[in-house]
Every structure is written in structure tokens, then in C-alpha cells.
Motif scaffolding. Structure first.
Motif, PDB file in Angstrom:
ATOM      1  N   TYR A   1       1.614  27.359   8.459  1.00 50.78           N
ATOM      2  CA  TYR A   1       1.142  26.351   9.406  1.00 50.78           C
ATOM      3  C   TYR A   1       2.043  26.378  10.648  1.00 50.78           C
ATOM      4  N   SER A   2       1.413  26.314  11.796  1.00 46.71           N
ATOM      5  CA  SER A   2       2.136  26.482  13.057  1.00 46.71           C
ATOM      6  C   SER A   2       3.238  25.448  13.265  1.00 46.71           C
ATOM      7  N   MET A   3       3.075  24.229  12.708  1.00 55.82           N
ATOM      8  CA  MET A   3       4.057  23.177  12.946  1.00 55.82           C
ATOM      9  C   MET A   3       4.944  22.924  11.735  1.00 55.82           C
ATOM     10  N   ASP A   4       4.781  23.712  10.676  1.00 59.14           N
ATOM     11  CA  ASP A   4       5.538  23.486   9.440  1.00 59.14           C
ATOM     12  C   ASP A   4       6.488  24.654   9.158  1.00 59.14           C
ATOM     13  N   GLN A   5       5.948  25.765   8.666  1.00 58.26           N
ATOM     14  CA  GLN A   5       6.801  26.901   8.324  1.00 58.26           C
ATOM     15  C   GLN A   5       7.599  27.418   9.521  1.00 58.26           C
ATOM     16  N   SER A   6       7.010  27.328  10.716  1.00 57.56           N
ATOM     17  CA  SER A   6       7.722  27.803  11.908  1.00 57.56           C
ATOM     18  C   SER A   6       8.996  27.002  12.130  1.00 57.56           C
ATOM     19  N   MET A   7       8.931  25.697  11.868  1.00 57.60           N
ATOM     20  CA  MET A   7      10.113  24.858  12.049  1.00 57.60           C
ATOM     21  C   MET A   7      11.143  25.105  10.948  1.00 57.60           C
ATOM     22  N   LYS A   8      10.671  25.385   9.731  1.00 58.23           N
ATOM     23  CA  LYS A   8      11.615  25.696   8.644  1.00 58.23           C
ATOM     24  C   LYS A   8      12.404  26.963   8.967  1.00 58.23           C
ATOM     25  N   ILE A   9      11.700  27.966   9.509  1.00 61.40           N
ATOM     26  CA  ILE A   9      12.377  29.223   9.879  1.00 61.40           C
ATOM     27  C   ILE A   9      13.371  28.968  11.004  1.00 61.40           C
ATOM     28  N   LYS A  10      12.960  28.161  11.988  1.00 63.64           N
ATOM     29  CA  LYS A  10      13.855  27.868  13.115  1.00 63.64           C
ATOM     30  C   LYS A  10      15.078  27.088  12.656  1.00 63.64           C
ATOM     31  N   ASP A  11      14.887  26.137  11.739  1.00 64.38           N
ATOM     32  CA  ASP A  11      16.020  25.383  11.184  1.00 64.38           C
ATOM     33  C   ASP A  11      17.012  26.319  10.494  1.00 64.38           C
ATOM     34  N   ALA A  12      16.488  27.310   9.770  1.00 64.94           N
ATOM     35  CA  ALA A  12      17.346  28.208   8.983  1.00 64.94           C
ATOM     36  C   ALA A  12      18.055  29.256   9.837  1.00 64.94           C
ATOM     37  N   THR A  13      17.406  29.650  10.940  1.00 66.31           N
ATOM     38  CA  THR A  13      17.939  30.792  11.710  1.00 66.31           C
ATOM     39  C   THR A  13      18.314  30.460  13.146  1.00 66.31           C
ATOM     40  N   GLY A  14      17.770  29.372  13.676  1.00 67.15           N
ATOM     41  CA  GLY A  14      17.990  29.063  15.082  1.00 67.15           C
ATOM     42  C   GLY A  14      17.125  29.891  16.020  1.00 67.15           C
ATOM     43  N   LYS A  15      16.247  30.710  15.452  1.00 73.16           N
ATOM     44  CA  LYS A  15      15.419  31.606  16.263  1.00 73.16           C
ATOM     45  C   LYS A  15      13.986  31.081  16.367  1.00 73.16           C
ATOM     46  N   SER A  16      13.376  31.291  17.540  1.00 77.27           N
ATOM     47  CA  SER A  16      12.009  30.831  17.769  1.00 77.27           C
ATOM     48  C   SER A  16      11.001  31.722  17.054  1.00 77.27           C
ATOM     49  N   VAL A  17       9.865  31.099  16.739  1.00 73.42           N
ATOM     50  CA  VAL A  17       8.788  31.773  16.015  1.00 73.42           C
ATOM     51  C   VAL A  17       7.520  31.688  16.860  1.00 73.42           C
ATOM     52  N   PHE A  18       6.720  32.770  16.838  1.00 77.31           N
ATOM     53  CA  PHE A  18       5.441  32.764  17.575  1.00 77.31           C
ATOM     54  C   PHE A  18       4.287  32.824  16.574  1.00 77.31           C
TER      55      PHE A  18
ATOM     56  N   VAL B   1       0.844  -1.199   0.000  1.00 78.16           N
ATOM     57  CA  VAL B   1       0.000   0.000   0.000  1.00 78.16           C
ATOM     58  C   VAL B   1       0.876   1.244   0.000  1.00 78.16           C
ATOM     59  N   VAL B   2       0.575   2.164  -0.914  1.00 82.01           N
ATOM     60  CA  VAL B   2       1.279   3.440  -0.967  1.00 82.01           C
ATOM     61  C   VAL B   2       0.452   4.501  -0.250  1.00 82.01           C
ATOM     62  N   LEU B   3       1.115   5.265   0.624  1.00 79.44           N
ATOM     63  CA  LEU B   3       0.546   6.472   1.215  1.00 79.44           C
ATOM     64  C   LEU B   3       1.337   7.652   0.675  1.00 79.44           C
ATOM     65  N   LEU B   4       0.695   8.482  -0.134  1.00 82.19           N
ATOM     66  CA  LEU B   4       1.350   9.661  -0.706  1.00 82.19           C
ATOM     67  C   LEU B   4       1.086  10.855   0.204  1.00 82.19           C
ATOM     68  N   LEU B   5       2.151  11.434   0.751  1.00 78.42           N
ATOM     69  CA  LEU B   5       2.026  12.572   1.667  1.00 78.42           C
ATOM     70  C   LEU B   5       1.667  13.845   0.906  1.00 78.42           C
ATOM     71  N   ASN B   6       1.355  14.871   1.669  1.00 80.74           N
ATOM     72  CA  ASN B   6       1.015  16.165   1.079  1.00 80.74           C
ATOM     73  C   ASN B   6       2.255  16.953   0.668  1.00 80.74           C
ATOM     74  N   TRP B   7       3.413  16.623   1.257  1.00 74.49           N
ATOM     75  CA  TRP B   7       4.598  17.440   1.008  1.00 74.49           C
ATOM     76  C   TRP B   7       5.825  16.636   1.395  1.00 74.49           C
ATOM     77  N   TYR B   8       6.994  17.270   1.289  1.00 77.85           N
ATOM     78  CA  TYR B   8       8.212  16.660   1.803  1.00 77.85           C
ATOM     79  C   TYR B   8       8.009  16.353   3.288  1.00 77.85           C
ATOM     80  N   THR B   9       8.704  15.343   3.786  1.00 80.98           N
ATOM     81  CA  THR B   9       8.488  14.900   5.161  1.00 80.98           C
ATOM     82  C   THR B   9       8.834  15.987   6.177  1.00 80.98           C
ATOM     83  N   TYR B  10       7.919  16.201   7.132  1.00 83.60           N
ATOM     84  CA  TYR B  10       8.191  17.067   8.292  1.00 83.60           C
ATOM     85  C   TYR B  10       7.473  16.472   9.498  1.00 83.60           C
ATOM     86  N   GLY B  11       7.509  17.146  10.636  1.00 81.12           N
ATOM     87  CA  GLY B  11       7.061  16.578  11.903  1.00 81.12           C
ATOM     88  C   GLY B  11       5.659  16.011  11.903  1.00 81.12           C
TER      89      GLY B  11
END
Length: 326
Positions: free
Chosen positions: A180-197, A25-35
Motif C-alpha cells: 500500500y502506497s501509504m503503509d509499506q512505503s512508510m515502514k521502509i522509510k522508517d527502517a532505512t531513511g530512504k524514499s520509496v516510489f 463504542v469500539v472501533l477495531l482497526l485493520n492493523w497496528y496504527t499507522y498514518g
């Protein structure tokens, strides 16, 4: 990897599954893998899907619309995608539905660096907002403004694709972005090391479902046993990930080492868990979306998301709980 728990789970599944070759069975995700995707990887790695006679192949996607199209074309049996995107397609005739709505609270938000002290809608006045025209968040954005008493003239809007939007905040060209609170926020944190609200849309009365399992209606009709087994395993995988988020993170990185950084992958999943329920479903198992939540979501999509008004009369065709474990 087959653990003792996996072996016992397979044994408990009965001799029929033990003797029969598993369904691929294939499960096709919505995007590249994230949390957000971590439970599916845990389900595969821990043998939860195998216990239900499923050899799961998790494939990365390129957007919810593409995933929905693939399911509608029967290229893959199951997708994990944005349910409102599926509803738009189904309202135009695509033969797809959701046998399990997982994110029942929307992750949509407007977010910026925590040190900018943008914590409530009023703090957005005079700020620059980065958006991607035509995406799901930009369509609901006017409703957020209405709910919070803001006007377009209170803000400056800059537009670009998904990466341009991220770069605008990272480089200081924009104060906040729609994400998205759990997607783009983590991408920004990965790139900068800074927290996002994130200022969550859901905190201001916007009740809209988000991600879920997508299937072709023929699959539900012609292979109900597979759908039940898939939804049973998916439910157990979600529950296992909630109990042990680190195991879900580790399984994701083992099966997809490029999925992200360990800390933000874990944080991204932990930010996803509260979105699994609404106050009405807090005591229920995963995927048990309410009729009211779905009706409200369709009504919002009709008013703000460009969906035809006839969709309000077809709400029950967009989802089913019939294949979920009790």
C-alpha cells in the motif's frame, strides 16, 4: 482533552446528548496504527465523537480478515477494514456490510527505493518482486500485469510473509514489493531513511475500493441512531484531519505514542487523502462511494479475487449510504 471547540460542539448537539451518558463504542482497526488511521484519533482527541454522544475506544487490529470476523461475531460494533475482504466474507454468508467506504481509490502499488529509478511498469522487466501469497495485492497482481502488458516471465517473484517482504526490499534481495502506497512505503522509510516510489495500480485502470467502516447488519437494523451518529462523527473527523493533518498526527501520537515516527506518520496520512475520492466523488463529503465504483470493484473481485459470480447480483448488500450525513 476538552477544548473550547469541543464544549461548543457538545452544546450544539443539544440537551438530550448533554444529559444522556455517551455510548461506549469500539472501533477495531485493520492493523497496528499507522498514518491512515489518524482521523479517528483526531476525532476522539478533539471531542468530535463525544459531540455525537460516543465514547470511542480505538483498538488496533491484526488484519482486515480478523476485524471483519470480529464485527460478524458482534464482538465489536464497528471495524475499519479492507472492503474487498469484507465483500469476500459477506459473499460467503457473513452478516456484514459497509455504512461508509472511505478509500475509493486503491492504494495498491508495486514500490521500490526511489534511487532505483523504477517509475513505470516497463521498468519492472528483469526485476525481483517480493509478494505475500494469498493477500489482496497478490490476487490483483495478475490484472496489473495484464493492464500493463507485462508477463510473469518478465519478472522474478520471491514470496514471504508481510515482514519478510519488507526485509527483502530493505536488504536488497528484491527490487520492489507489492504494498500500500501509504503503509509499506512508510515502514521502509522508517527502517532505512530512504524514499520509496510507488507505481500505483489505480493509474493503470484498476478501479477497486479499499478501506471503510464495517458493521453487522443487525447493528444497522437495531441501532440506526448509533450508526448515524458514528458515521456523522467519522465524516467530520475525516474532514477535520484533511484541514489540519498535523493535528491529526499529533492526536494519534498523543493517544498512541508507539504509532510511528512523526514525519512518516504525517506523510502516510497525506498520502492517504487523495485515495478518499474518485473523479466522480471529488466534490462530495467523505464515504460517498458511487454505485459504479462498487459494482466495478465486485466485478474485479469475481474475476481475479476468487469471489463467487453470484456476488455481482448482490452488490447493493455490501454497502449503504443511508447513514451518512447530507
Amino acid at each position: 482533552m476538552r477544548t473550547a471547540g469541543t464544549v461548543s460542539a457538545l452544546a450544539a448537539a443539544g440537551p438530550a446528548l448533554a444529559q444522556k451518558a455517551p455510548d461506549k463504542v469500539v472501533l477495531l482497526l485493520n492493523w497496528y496504527t499507522y498514518g491512515e488511521h489518524a482521523p479517528f484519533f483526531l476525532g476522539k482527541e478533539a471531542g468530535i465523537y463525544a459531540a455525537d454522544g460516543i465514547d470511542l475506544d480505538i483498538q488496533e487490529g491484526r488484519g482486515s480478515a480478523v476485524t471483519v470476523q470480529a464485527v460478524a461475531a458482534k464482538t465489536v460494533p464497528f471495524g475499519y477494514a479492507d472492503v474487498p475482504t469484507m465483500i469476500r466474507a459477506a459473499s460467503k454468508g457473513a452478516p456484514v456490510t459497509s455504512p461508509g467506504v472511505l478509500l475509493q481509490t486503491s492504494p495498491m502499488s508495486v514500490m521500490g527505493f526511489t534511487d532505483k529509478n523504477i517509475r513505470k511498469p516497463d521498468d519492472l522487466k528483469g526485476k525481483t518482486v517480493a509478494t505475500t501469497p494469498g493477500d489482496s495485492m497478490s490476487q490483483i497482481w495478475p490484472l496489473f500485469l495484464k493492464k500493463t502488458g507485462l508477463k510473469e516471465s518478465d519478472l522474478k517473484i520471491v514470496a514471504g510473509d508481510a515482514q519478510t517482504k519488507l526485509n527483502a526490499v530493505i536488504n536488497g534481495q528484491a527490487d520492489v514489493l507489492l504494498g500500500y502506497s501509504m503503509d509499506q512505503s512508510m515502514k521502509i522509510k522508517d527502517a532505512t531513511g530512504k524514499s520509496v516510489f510507488p507505481i500505483m495500480f489505480a493509474d493503470y485502470g484498476i478501479h477497486l475500493v479499499s478501506s471503510g467502516i464495517i458493521a453487522h447488519r443487525d447493528t444497522l437494523k437495531d441501532n440506526p441512531d448509533l450508526v448515524r451518529r458514528f458515521m456523522n462523527a467519522s465524516t467530520k473527523a475525516i474532514e477535520a484531519a484533511i484541514k489540519d493533518p498535523k493535528a491529526a498526527r499529533d492526536a494519534t501520537l498523543k493517544l498512541n505514542p508507539k504509532a510511528g515516527k512523526p514525519d512518516t506518520l504525517l506523510e502516510g496520512f497525506e498520502l492517504t487523502v487523495p485515495l478518499y475520492t474518485t473523479p466522480e466523488t471529488r466534490t462530495k463529503r467523505p464515504f460517498q462511494v458511487t454505485d459504479t465504483n462498487m459494482a466495478d470493484s465486485v466485478a474485479l473481485l469475481v474475476e481475479y479475487g476468487g469471489v463467487d459470480a453470484a456476488a455481482k447480483d448482490q452488490v447493493k448488500s455490501y454497502y449503504t449510504r443511508d447513514f451518512l450525513p447530507k
